[in-house]
Design a protein around this motif. Sequence first.
Motif, short mmCIF file in Angstrom:
data_model
loop_
_atom_site.label_atom_id
_atom_site.label_comp_id
_atom_site.label_asym_id
_atom_site.label_seq_id
_atom_site.Cartn_x
_atom_site.Cartn_y
_atom_site.Cartn_z
N ALA A 151 18.50 -30.74 -0.76
CA ALA A 151 17.28 -30.35 -0.71
C ALA A 151 16.18 -31.02 0.15
CB ALA A 151 16.58 -29.21 -0.69
N GLU A 152 15.39 -31.66 -0.74
CA GLU A 152 14.97 -32.47 -0.46
C GLU A 152 14.60 -33.90 0.88
OE1 GLU A 152 13.19 -34.41 -5.21
OE2 GLU A 152 14.19 -36.07 -3.66
N GLY A 153 16.50 -34.01 1.10
CA GLY A 153 16.56 -34.53 2.04
C GLY A 153 15.82 -33.69 3.29
N TRP A 154 16.79 -32.17 2.77
CA TRP A 154 16.25 -31.41 4.25
C TRP A 154 14.87 -31.45 4.70
CZ3 TRP A 154 19.03 -26.73 2.72
CH2 TRP A 154 20.98 -26.69 2.17
N SER A 155 14.19 -31.87 3.69
CA SER A 155 12.49 -30.96 3.81
C SER A 155 11.80 -32.37 3.97
CB SER A 155 11.91 -31.33 2.00
OG SER A 155 10.94 -30.81 2.15
N GLU A 156 12.60 -33.63 4.02
CA GLU A 156 11.59 -34.93 4.75
C GLU A 156 12.38 -35.13 6.04
OE1 GLU A 156 13.40 -38.11 1.99
OE2 GLU A 156 12.09 -39.31 3.02
N LEU A 157 13.88 -34.17 6.78
CA LEU A 157 13.88 -34.33 7.44
C LEU A 157 13.09 -33.71 8.90
CD1 LEU A 157 16.69 -35.55 9.15
CD2 LEU A 157 17.61 -33.43 9.26
N LEU A 158 12.48 -32.17 7.86
CA LEU A 158 11.89 -31.27 9.33
C LEU A 158 10.12 -32.06 8.52
CD1 LEU A 158 12.53 -27.95 6.67
CD2 LEU A 158 12.87 -28.22 9.22
N HIS A 159 9.74 -32.83 7.65
CA HIS A 159 8.83 -33.36 8.47
C HIS A 159 8.69 -34.55 9.30
CE1 HIS A 159 5.21 -35.05 6.82
NE2 HIS A 159 6.17 -36.18 6.54
N LYS A 160 9.55 -35.78 9.19
CA LYS A 160 10.05 -36.12 9.78
C LYS A 160 10.19 -35.68 11.69
CE LYS A 160 11.94 -39.98 7.39
NZ LYS A 160 13.27 -40.12 7.25
N THR A 161 10.40 -34.76 11.69
CA THR A 161 11.05 -34.05 13.42
C THR A 161 10.07 -32.94 13.69
OG1 THR A 161 12.27 -32.97 11.98
CG2 THR A 161 13.60 -34.22 13.15
N LEU A 162 9.30 -32.41 12.47
CA LEU A 162 8.47 -31.12 12.64
C LEU A 162 6.94 -31.45 11.75
CD1 LEU A 162 11.52 -28.42 12.60
CD2 LEU A 162 10.12 -29.30 15.16
N GLY A 163 6.92 -32.96 11.66
CA GLY A 163 5.85 -32.78 10.94
C GLY A 163 3.87 -32.07 11.73
N PHE A 168 4.56 -28.50 7.79
CA PHE A 168 5.65 -29.18 7.37
C PHE A 168 4.69 -30.53 7.30
CE2 PHE A 168 8.85 -26.85 10.26
CZ PHE A 168 9.48 -25.62 8.81
N ALA A 169 3.86 -30.37 7.30
CA ALA A 169 2.63 -31.55 7.37
C ALA A 169 2.73 -32.59 5.71
CB ALA A 169 1.48 -31.23 7.10
N ASN A 170 2.84 -33.28 5.22
CA ASN A 170 3.17 -33.39 3.74
C ASN A 170 2.27 -35.13 3.81
OD1 ASN A 170 4.20 -34.99 1.47
ND2 ASN A 170 5.91 -33.27 1.21
N GLU A 171 1.27 -35.11 2.48
CA GLU A 171 0.81 -36.39 2.46
C GLU A 171 0.58 -37.13 0.98
OE1 GLU A 171 -3.33 -34.88 2.26
OE2 GLU A 171 -3.34 -33.86 4.44
N THR A 172 1.91 -36.64 0.09
CA THR A 172 1.76 -37.69 -0.67
C THR A 172 3.35 -38.02 -0.84
OG1 THR A 172 3.34 -35.23 -1.32
CG2 THR A 172 1.05 -35.35 -2.48
N GLY A 173 3.95 -37.77 0.66
CA GLY A 173 5.50 -38.43 0.20
C GLY A 173 6.86 -37.69 -0.59
N ASN A 174 5.49 -36.74 -1.84
CA ASN A 174 6.84 -36.53 -2.23
C ASN A 174 7.16 -35.10 -1.95
OD1 ASN A 174 8.09 -35.81 -5.01
ND2 ASN A 174 5.91 -34.60 -5.47
#
Lengths: 326, 359, 261
Positions: A151-163, A168-174
Amino acid sequence: MAAEQTKSGSTPQRRTLTVKPTLLGDKVFFGITSFTAYFSIALVGLVLVFLLIRAWPALQHEGINFLIGSTWDDSVQPMVMQIFPMLWGSILLALLGVLLAVPMAIALAYLIEFLAPKPIARVATLLVDLLAALPSVVIGLWGLFVFTPVAEGWSELLHKTLGWLPFFANETGNFSRSPFIAGWIVAVMIVPIITSVTREIFSQMDRDLINAAKALGGGMASTLTRVILPTASGGIVGGTLLGLGRALGETVAIFFVLNLSFDINWFDVSEARGGSIASMILSKLGEATDYEISGLMAAGVVLFVSTLIINFIAGYIVNRAQPWRK
Amino acid sequence: MAQVTQALPRPKQAPWQRRNLKNIVLITLASVLPSLLAIAITVAFSIDGAIGLVAVFLPIQILATVAVGQYLYKKRGRQDAVLMIFTIFFSTLVVVLLTSVLVSVFQRGAAMMRLSFISQNATYISSTTSLDYGGLGHAMLGSLAIVGFTTLVTVPLGVGVAIYLTESRSGSRGIVRSLIQSMSGLPSVVSGMFIYSALIVTGVSHQIGLTGSLALIPLMLPTVARVCEEALRLVPGDLRSAALGLGAPSYRMFLQVVLPAARTGIITAVLLGVARVIGETAPLLLTVNAAANTNLNIFDGPIETLPTFLFRNLSYGTDNSIQRAWGAALVVLFLVLIIFTLARTVGGDKKVAKPKKRK
Amino acid sequence: MNLSTATSHLRSEDINVWFGERHVLADVNLDFPSNQVTALIGPSGCGKSTFLRTLNRMHELIPSAGLAGSVLLDGQDIYGDGVNPVDVRIKIGMVFQKPNPFPTMSIKENILSGLKLSGRKFVNGDDIVETSLRRASIWNEVKDRLGEPAISLSGGQQQRLCIARSLAMEPEVLLMDEPCSALDPGSTRRIEETIEELSEAMTIVIVTHNMQQAQRVSHQTAFFLAEDGNPGTVVEFGSTDDVFNRPVDARTNDYVNGHFG
C-alpha cells in the motif's frame, strides 16, 4: 329450527383475556427469561455508568474542550487532555474505510445475487463469511508486514500522479503508517458486514420487479441503477452505517499500521499524522496515571456513545428495509 | 383413417440458448485480448505492476468491452460492459485481499510449526530465544479457560434473551431486540474498559482470567442471542399450537417441542459466539495480565491467551518474536476455521432438524 | 328437531371476537350436544375458524385478541375466574388444518407427548398408545414402526396420528379445523369414518369448506357469514338435513347450492 341468535343491540362487554402466565412453571420460565433479557440490556447501561463515573473528573475539568481541543500534555499539573485530533482521526478512518468498502461490498453482493452461477456465488458467500470471522489481530499482523509495503507503493503512486490534489499531498516522503493504509485495513474489516446486509436485501427483492424492468428492455446496468439500487437503498445505507460503527471501534487491526500523533490531520491521507481514539486508548491505558485514566475513560465514553447511536440508527434503518423479518 | 402427425425433430438448442458465432468470438476476444496486451505493454516498458494494472490494463479492458458491447447491443451493451468490469474488479479485489491474508498466514506461520511450539509454554523464553524453544501451549490453554468460562455464562444468557424475544408476549420485546442489536456494535476495547473501570481500577480484582472472561461477555452475547432467536423463529408455529392445544404449559411446550427442534440452530449460535470472541485482543490486553507460564485457573494469577500472545510477540518486534506471532496467527486461524466449518456443517441448511425419510 | 339445552355439553353464549379494534365475530350462540358432530361452514374469512379457537381458549394466544360472551362446558364458563386455560385445552382437544406431528419425536412419543406435555402421570404407556392409535384407526399401519420418526408417515397418516395424539388425552370435546383440507380423497374418507366412530364417545365440532363432507359427517350444521365488512354471524343453525335441504335463509340456500363462496 332457524337461527336462534339473540341480537342484543348494545355493544357487548369485552372480557379480559389471560395474557400473563398463570401456572407456577410458566411464571418461573418467563421470569427467568425476562430476567436474562433485562440483565442483558442493563449491561449496556452498566458499561456507560461505569465509564462515566471514572471519566467524570476529566470531563468536568476539560468541559467541551475535551472534544474540540487539540492538546494532550502530561508535563503540566493537572495534565491537559483534549482528543479532537484522535476523534477526527477516527472519523477520517471510518469515512475512508466506508468509501473503499462500499463499492467492494455492493459489487460482491450484486455478483453473488444476480450475476454469478450458483457454485461461484456459494464460494463467494463462504469467503465473505470467512473474512468476517478473521480476528482483527491477525488482520493487523498481515496489515503490518504484508499489506503496508504494497500500500505504500499505491500511496506513493497516488502522490506522484495526483499529488496536486490536497488529499494526496505528502511533504515528508514517508508513506508508511498513514490513514490511507489504515483505511484499507478498516475496509477489509467492514466489507463482510456491509456485503451481508446488502446481499440479504438483494435476495429478498421482488423478482417480478426486476423481470418487469428486463421485460421493458432494460439492460443489467439500467436495471441495477433504476430498480435494484433505489429499492435496496435503505438496506445499503443501514449496512453502511453498521460498517461505520464497526470502523469507529476497530482497535487492534489498525494499532500497528497507524501512527499516533497529536496533531490534526484533516485530509492528508498519505501522511503519517493523526490517530484514532481506540488505538490511543490501547496505547496509553497500560501506563496511565489515575487522572489520565479518567481522560481515557472519557474517550471511551465518546467512542461508546457514538457507536451506540450509529448502530441504533443503522438497526432501525435495516429493520425498516427488511419488513419480512417481522 | 386417423391422420398421423409426425413429431417435429426437437431442436438441439432452445432458441434463447442459441448464440451466434460472431457474438462468441467477439466476447471472447474482448475478455482475453486486453489482459494480454496490457501484460505485453507493461513488460515492454517495464512499468510497475500496480500502475500497469490501473493505468494500462483497466483502460484497455474497459475500452475493449465497451466497444464490443456498443457494437453488439448499442447503448445497453455499453452500460452493461462497464457494470460487468466494475463488479468483477471490486469482487476480485476482495478475494485477492482475503487470499493474501490466508496465504501469508499459512506460509509464514507454517515455518513456525513444530511440536515444541504447540506443546511448550514461554517460561524462560525471551524475544530473542531460538525458535526451537518455547511455544504457545500455555496461551492455547488460557484461551480455552477464558473463552470456556465466557461461554458458560453467555450461552444461558443469550438463549434466555432469545426465548424472551420469541416466546414471551411482552410489549418491550422491540426495544430489547434493538438494544441487543446495537450491543453487537460495541467496540471491543470499550468492553475491556468497562471491566477495567468497574473491577480493576476499583481494586475489586486483579487482572486475572476471570476479568478477561467477563470482558468478553458483552461481545459474545449479541451473537448468541441473534442466531438463537433466528433458530427459534424457524420452528413452525404449527408445532407450538399443537403443543398448547394438547394442554401444555408454555415452559413444557418450549422444553419438549421447540428446543429439540431448534437444537442444531442453538449449537450453531454457540459456535458462532465462540468464533466471535476467540480472537478478541483489545479487551484482554486491558483486563488480563500476561503470563509466560501455564495457568488454567482463571480465578487467580496472570494468564496468557492466543490473541494476546500474538499481540505481545508482535510488539517485541524482534525477528524471532515476529516469527512467533505468525505462528500464533496460524494457530488462531486454524481454530477459527475449525469452528467456522463446524458451524457450517451443523447448521448448514438453516432448517428445522428433520430426520431422514425412510425409503 | 329439538335440541334441548339440558343435554348440551358445550355451549357458546353471545360470543363476540375482536382483533385489535376490528370486530370479526358477533353474537354467536350455539349448542353442541354430547355425542353429536357439529359442522361449521361458510366462506373464507367468515370467522368460523376463529370461533373454533375460542372454544378451547387457543384464541387468546393471538396478541390483540379480544372476546366477549362465554363458553360453557357442562354449564361451567371456561373463561371464568380461576379456570386454567391449560385444563380447558386438556378437556377440549384440537386437530389442526395441517398435520403437525412433532418432528423430533417418534410415533409412540408423539402419542404420549400430550400426557408428558401436560405433566400427567401415567403407567401403561403402551396400552395408551395402542388404544389411541386403534381409535384413530391407524394402528394396523404403524404397529410395527412405533419407534420411527412421526414425519416418516404420509400426510393422511400424520393427520390420523395427530387425531390419535389428541385422543390419548381422552378429551370430552374434539375440535377439528378443516382436518382434511390438505389430504387426498382416500385419507379424507378414512378420517371421516374415524369421526363417525369417535362421535359415539365425545362431542365433535368440525370446521369444513367441503359441503359434502359436512353432510356426510355432521348431525347439525351452523352457517357463518360475514357481509361487507360487518363482523361474522351465524346465519342459520339447525340439523344438517334442514340446513342443506330446507334452508330458511336465502343466503344459506345460495351458499349450500354453490352460488357463492
